[in-house]
Design a protein around this motif. Sequence first.
Motif, PDB file in Angstrom:
ATOM      1  N   LEU A 197     -23.461  16.990  46.505  1.00 52.55           N
ATOM      2  CA  LEU A 197     -24.820  17.525  46.467  1.00 52.55           C
ATOM      3  C   LEU A 197     -25.023  18.602  45.417  1.00 52.55           C
ATOM      4  CD1 LEU A 197     -25.537  17.810  50.317  1.00 52.55           C
ATOM      5  CD2 LEU A 197     -26.170  15.955  48.764  1.00 52.55           C
ATOM      6  N   GLU A 200     -27.111  23.867  44.565  1.00 53.46           N
ATOM      7  CA  GLU A 200     -28.527  24.082  44.905  1.00 53.46           C
ATOM      8  C   GLU A 200     -28.926  23.336  46.179  1.00 53.46           C
ATOM      9  OE1 GLU A 200     -31.108  23.264  41.662  1.00 53.46           O
ATOM     10  OE2 GLU A 200     -30.182  24.739  40.325  1.00 53.46           O
ATOM     11  N   LYS A 201     -28.593  22.061  46.275  1.00 49.28           N
ATOM     12  CA  LYS A 201     -28.952  21.274  47.462  1.00 49.28           C
ATOM     13  C   LYS A 201     -28.157  21.732  48.685  1.00 49.28           C
ATOM     14  CE  LYS A 201     -30.593  17.061  45.206  1.00 49.28           C
ATOM     15  NZ  LYS A 201     -30.393  15.592  45.052  1.00 49.28           N
ATOM     16  N   GLU A 204     -29.997  24.659  49.909  1.00 46.39           N
ATOM     17  CA  GLU A 204     -31.321  24.291  50.418  1.00 46.39           C
ATOM     18  C   GLU A 204     -31.236  23.639  51.800  1.00 46.39           C
ATOM     19  OE1 GLU A 204     -35.148  21.526  49.056  1.00 46.39           O
ATOM     20  OE2 GLU A 204     -33.495  21.917  47.654  1.00 46.39           O
ATOM     21  N   TRP A 205     -30.377  22.628  51.957  1.00 45.56           N
ATOM     22  CA  TRP A 205     -30.292  21.914  53.242  1.00 45.56           C
ATOM     23  C   TRP A 205     -28.909  21.309  53.532  1.00 45.56           C
ATOM     24  CZ3 TRP A 205     -28.885  16.837  52.439  1.00 45.56           C
ATOM     25  CH2 TRP A 205     -29.155  16.296  51.180  1.00 45.56           C
ATOM     26  N   GLY A 206     -28.086  21.143  52.514  1.00 47.99           N
ATOM     27  CA  GLY A 206     -26.804  20.454  52.708  1.00 47.99           C
ATOM     28  C   GLY A 206     -25.845  21.178  53.644  1.00 47.99           C
TER      29      GLY A 206
END
Length: 495
Positions: A197, A200-201, A204-206
């Motif tokens: 991921l 950043e991802k 964010e949610w990972g």
Amino acid sequence: MSDKQRFSFKKKSKHKLHKDDITVIDTKVAKKAVVATGLGNAMEWFDFGIYSYLAVTIGKVFFSDLNDSAQLVYTFATFAVAFLVRPIGGMFFGMLGDKLGRKKILAITLVIMALSTLSIGLIPSYNSIGMAAPILLLVARLLQGFSTGGEYSGAMTFIAESTPDKKRGLMSSGLEVGTLIGYIAGSGIVTLLTFLLGPEKMLEWGWRIPFLIAAPIGLIGLYLRSNLDETPAFEAMEKAAEEEKKHVSMKNILVYHWRTLLIGMILVFFYNVVDYMLLSYMPSHLTAVLGYGETKGLLLILVIMFIMIPIVLLMGHFSDRIGAKKIILSALIGLVLLSIPAFMLIGSGSNWLVFFGLMILAVFLAAFQGTMPSLLPSLFFTDVRYGGLAITYNISASLFGGTTPLVLAWMIDITANRMIPAYYLIGASAIGIIVVAYFVKETAGRSLRGSAPAVEEKHEIAEVLEEPEEALWWKKEKDLLDEKREETIISDNKA
């Protein structure tokens, strides 16, 4: 006849060994118990692995108004607070486990662990709900610590009471295999997600994904544990005590079993010092103290844990053959002799020498992991085993296990001596040698205190009946303990 004489006669007539007293254990059922209990332990260390590897990300999500270093401090402080409630959870679930049964309590602790881990993945960020976010994180961590207090001691008790005496070491070592698998899975998933991921991802949610995985793991574990039978040792104790309907209180454990509690705490002390030093502190030592690459250090520890799995099982197997006490003493002596050479290798900077130094420590840790899950439950009698073990393990783990990384980092900081961890290991091991050598009885292959023998095959019953005194080796110890209790009761009544 005096009250004391009547009591002594009553007790002496209780411990005769009959054919029907001996439990024949179905090996398939015992293996099922190992898997079901080991899964809970794996979940505990799965959480430990994902929280440790996601520490920087969690800091940014829940403490985003602070600077980077402060975020990390608050993240680990929130993690450490769980150790404060472990002893409370241990006492609470331990007493219930001795009263209501091992199976019911282990199902409850697993559900609480799964839900609290899952809830961390569902908590909104600080940017979304402000201070409520870190408060909810703290509550989730407190629930995790509370349930963990009853989980590990209950798992050790359940496996020890569900396996044949001659295979208790091997089967109980499966619990620590769960520890290693859980940590490997947790840290491995985080590493894989970060690679797939990107930073950043993940921010964010990972980062939520590993915590959400706790839900299906918890459901699987609950299903397995719900389909287990209660342990034969607990059922036999309940049947024998049916007329009295009497359960041991916390006061009773502290007053009459204080010596065993202290012995157990010292065993857990040196065991946890080695455990947390290698699996928790060492990655930071390699990076922050020795300047080793962070990714390289983490991967090394993961490889070490993979290699440790068969060694743990091998140590459990050998403990059934030559005795857990001999293996533990050998490992303690090995640590006294080889801790300094091991840390010299670790500090060399050479990849292979660092690996070899870590493996020296890993083998000794594996020796403890393969033997302690069977030895610790054998310290206590059946009626106080869960409660006594919960008190012993959680207080010692909270005082000495969870604090090991902090103490080592602080001592290295004020002394600038990179060999401090080696000296710490030597000191803990020296204390362990004295206690194990002089105060711990060998119980490998023998019945648990307070229980009749448990065998794997029916033909073994005749062999056991040939030596009833050896089969009930704990009888005199139990009689003395019961006499002390009765003398106290008589004295209180007269007063």
